[in-house]
Design an enzyme around this catalytic site. Structure first.
Site, short mmCIF file in Angstrom:
data_model
loop_
_atom_site.label_atom_id
_atom_site.label_comp_id
_atom_site.label_asym_id
_atom_site.label_seq_id
_atom_site.Cartn_x
_atom_site.Cartn_y
_atom_site.Cartn_z
N ALA A 140 1.87 1.62 -3.54
CA ALA A 140 1.39 1.75 -4.71
C ALA A 140 0.53 3.78 -4.33
O ALA A 140 0.56 4.94 -5.23
CB ALA A 140 -0.27 1.85 -3.80
N GLU A 141 0.98 4.18 -2.89
CA GLU A 141 0.51 5.41 -2.56
C GLU A 141 1.55 6.03 -3.14
O GLU A 141 1.34 7.51 -3.69
CB GLU A 141 0.05 5.68 -0.95
CG GLU A 141 -0.76 6.86 -0.65
CD GLU A 141 -1.46 7.23 0.24
OE1 GLU A 141 -1.46 8.32 0.40
OE2 GLU A 141 -1.67 6.25 0.91
N THR A 142 2.28 5.87 -2.97
CA THR A 142 3.67 6.87 -3.03
C THR A 142 3.70 6.79 -4.62
O THR A 142 4.02 8.35 -5.38
CB THR A 142 5.08 6.10 -2.85
OG1 THR A 142 5.36 6.09 -1.62
CG2 THR A 142 5.98 6.80 -3.12
N ALA A 178 0.82 -1.26 -0.04
CA ALA A 178 -0.09 -0.55 -0.55
C ALA A 178 0.93 1.11 -0.39
O ALA A 178 0.12 2.46 -0.75
CB ALA A 178 -1.16 -0.05 1.05
N SER A 232 0.65 9.12 -5.76
CA SER A 232 0.90 10.83 -5.31
C SER A 232 1.88 11.27 -6.30
O SER A 232 1.48 12.37 -7.10
CB SER A 232 0.83 10.95 -3.91
OG SER A 232 0.09 9.92 -3.20
#
Length: 129
Positions: A47-49, A44, A52
């Site tokens: 993925a968020e890095t 996660a 973003s």
């Protein structure tokens, strides 16, 4: 400080970035859960890095992306090597963007599919000097 950034602590490396896609990777070593598999939370974070950074490629410097919603489906375990992720835009608007992030293991097998929606906030003006 750079060492305080989660991206650094997790060993995430950005390999490619453009408005069309962002690619990065993360080692499994150091990011495992107690049973020896890549931690779902680590997937996660990767993925968020990536999502973003992709959002930032579209909205900076006028606006700043912040994560609004992240969902991850874990398909297969990674036990060693690297996990590589590719984020691609699904929607880019003025106030939000959504990206799909696909993570694969060293053999190219999908380990996780994530979807990140970012809110685009106005970037605060710099204080007068």
């Amino acid at each position: 400080m750079r060492a305080e950034q989660l991206q650094e602590r997790m060993g995430i490396e950005l390999l490619e970035w453009s408005r069309e896609q962002v690619v990065g990777r993360m080692p499994v070593t150091g990011n495992r859960q107690p049973y020896g598999l890549l931690h779902g939370g680590a997937s996660a974070v990767l993925a968020e890095t990536l999502g973003s950074v992709l959002a930032a490629m579209h909205v900076l410097p006028e606006r700043t992306p912040v994560g609004l919603e992240l969902s991850c489906t874990h398909h297969r375990a990674a036990v060693g090597g690297w996990v590589t992720g590719t984020a691609r835009p699904v929607h880019v608007g003025r106030s939000t963007s959504t990206s799909e992030i696909v993570l694969v293991d060293d053999r190219g097998r999908r380990t996780c599919t994530a979807r990140l929606t970012c809110l685009h906030r106005d970037t605060p003006a710099a204080p007068p000097a």
